[in-house]
Write a protein that holds these residues in place. Sequence first.
Motif, mmCIF file in Angstrom:
data_model
loop_
_atom_site.group_PDB
_atom_site.id
_atom_site.type_symbol
_atom_site.label_atom_id
_atom_site.label_comp_id
_atom_site.label_asym_id
_atom_site.label_seq_id
_atom_site.Cartn_x
_atom_site.Cartn_y
_atom_site.Cartn_z
ATOM 1 N N SER A 1 0.845 -1.206 0.000
ATOM 2 C CA SER A 1 0.000 0.000 0.000
ATOM 3 C C SER A 1 0.874 1.249 0.000
ATOM 4 O O SER A 1 1.911 1.283 0.653
ATOM 5 N N THR B 1 1.248 5.236 1.156
ATOM 6 C CA THR B 1 0.759 5.946 2.348
ATOM 7 C C THR B 1 -0.374 6.896 1.955
ATOM 8 O O THR B 1 -0.400 7.407 0.818
ATOM 9 N N PRO B 2 -1.308 7.150 2.877
ATOM 10 C CA PRO B 2 -2.392 8.083 2.572
ATOM 11 C C PRO B 2 -1.839 9.451 2.153
ATOM 12 O O PRO B 2 -2.397 10.099 1.256
ATOM 13 N N TYR C 1 -6.541 -2.398 1.034
ATOM 14 C CA TYR C 1 -5.678 -1.232 1.248
ATOM 15 C C TYR C 1 -5.374 -1.031 2.732
ATOM 16 O O TYR C 1 -6.267 -1.071 3.582
ATOM 17 N N GLY C 2 -4.095 -0.778 3.018
ATOM 18 C CA GLY C 2 -3.683 -0.378 4.362
ATOM 19 C C GLY C 2 -3.319 -1.509 5.293
ATOM 20 O O GLY C 2 -2.706 -1.280 6.331
ATOM 21 N N HIS D 1 -7.145 -2.299 11.823
ATOM 22 C CA HIS D 1 -6.114 -1.602 11.061
ATOM 23 C C HIS D 1 -6.333 -0.101 11.151
ATOM 24 O O HIS D 1 -7.464 0.377 11.112
ATOM 25 N N HIS E 1 -5.273 2.000 8.906
ATOM 26 C CA HIS E 1 -5.542 2.514 7.560
ATOM 27 C C HIS E 1 -6.447 1.535 6.826
ATOM 28 O O HIS E 1 -6.082 0.383 6.648
ATOM 29 N N THR E 2 -7.609 1.985 6.391
ATOM 30 C CA THR E 2 -8.471 1.162 5.542
ATOM 31 C C THR E 2 -8.873 2.015 4.351
ATOM 32 O O THR E 2 -8.652 3.229 4.332
ATOM 33 N N ASP F 1 -11.093 4.773 5.542
ATOM 34 C CA ASP F 1 -10.348 5.903 6.116
ATOM 35 C C ASP F 1 -9.727 6.756 5.004
ATOM 36 O O ASP F 1 -9.721 7.982 5.078
ATOM 37 N N LEU F 2 -9.203 6.068 3.981
ATOM 38 C CA LEU F 2 -8.560 6.787 2.870
ATOM 39 C C LEU F 2 -9.568 7.692 2.156
ATOM 40 O O LEU F 2 -9.250 8.845 1.826
ATOM 41 N N PHE G 1 -10.045 10.700 4.080
ATOM 42 C CA PHE G 1 -8.814 11.491 4.110
ATOM 43 C C PHE G 1 -8.609 12.312 2.831
ATOM 44 O O PHE G 1 -8.098 13.430 2.863
#
Length: 448
Positions: free
Chosen positions: A172, A174-175, A203-204, A216, A218-219, A222-223, A226
């Motif tokens: 993955s 990073t965001p 993802y994440g 997690h 980061h999912t 969440d992305l 974001f």
Amino acid sequence: MARRYHITTFGCQMNKADSERMAGVLETMGFEAVEEPDEADVILYNTCTIRDNAEQKVYSYLGRQAKRKQEQPNLTLIVAGCVAQQEGEQLLRRVPELDLVMGPQYANQLDSLLEQVFNGSQVVATEPVHIMEDITKPRRDSVVTAWVNVIYGCNERCTYCVVPGVRGVEQSRTPEAIRAEMEELGRQGYKEVTLLGQNIDAYGRDLPGSKPDGQHLHTLTDLLYFVHDVPGIDRIRFATSHPRYFTERLIKACAELPKVCEHFHIPFQSGDNDVLKAMSRGYTQEKYRRIIDTIRSYMPDAAISADAIVGFPGETEEQFQNTLKLVDDIGFDLLNTAAYSPRPGTPAALWDNQLSEEVKADRLQRLNHLVSQKAAERSQRYFDRVEEVLVEDQNPKDPTQVMGRTRGNRLAFFKGDIQTLKGQIVPVKITEVRPFSLTGEILQPSCV
């Protein structure tokens, strides 16, 4: 005179995105794009190995250019992508004129690999690598819509699929890196971004850090939150999803976030639980139906597309009927269909219960007939409605028309001037519906 390059791309959206990145690398090196392969000094085939016919096509294209190279030794021939990863050095044995064989994970290292080629080496780059954060500037095919990779590779082990073997393990981005790329696209005037991953719902999972409850950090959900407010980007899509990881939280986010389009691409592959188990898909047809029901409870008008395979080893007529029943019950807006094709290095290719080509072709034809019927039914809901269309290009078949996509990803055509409308989101009243596209009339501001 500038050196010239030509790229031919086979296969999926990931391949198209990779080709844009490699074109960006070549232009940074001073190459110019040309339409005709025969005018190019560097020819790159970005290949797909999901189906056998795609692979055979690559070899026929290569044969023509290999002959040309015998007369023009300075021609540089490259095979990139999934066939390159799968075949590796065997490709060089089969086509000794090749200069470079490179797997998908090397797309952003094309410049350093070409330097080795120009110094006289024949190069094979198929070792697994960690994909460093990508700072290449893609040469994008569109100035309106753009792909943004969010996760590379795949950790699933579906018994028919070569992707994990050719695209490597999940990695993955990073965001922050994804958001930075989207912000740059917003500044350049892009209006729509499709977030891409072979299995985007994963993802994440591989990014460091997790919440106290073990979830997690980061999912994909969440992305989406974001990146949602990136200036200039009006629409966000994502693909491809896996039913095993598709959550209600993700569906809720899509319903809440105005920029996320109501279009979901979720392959089901088969409507029969025993076939799904043989495929190692990790879900049942009941779970798949629940996902679609949940999407439609939040967004009744959502467009649903998917992928399906017929003629998987051992599939009975009764099991195939279960696939037809699923397609009939759900009513997809679009369904990509394929007859099963044994791929090298996959478990299912070695099983002795393969079906005949005749049975596979017959089932594919019957499924496609139903798909067209259902898509035509689904299209009816657009008639006489006003749809928001993002104008992408001129209609190649009718220069008086422009074309673009609705939020549900349906292609729409209407009369208009591409110079003034390109990149605009405009209201279009739909006057004609077809199974996979629409025609309409643009509404003037006073009519909206």
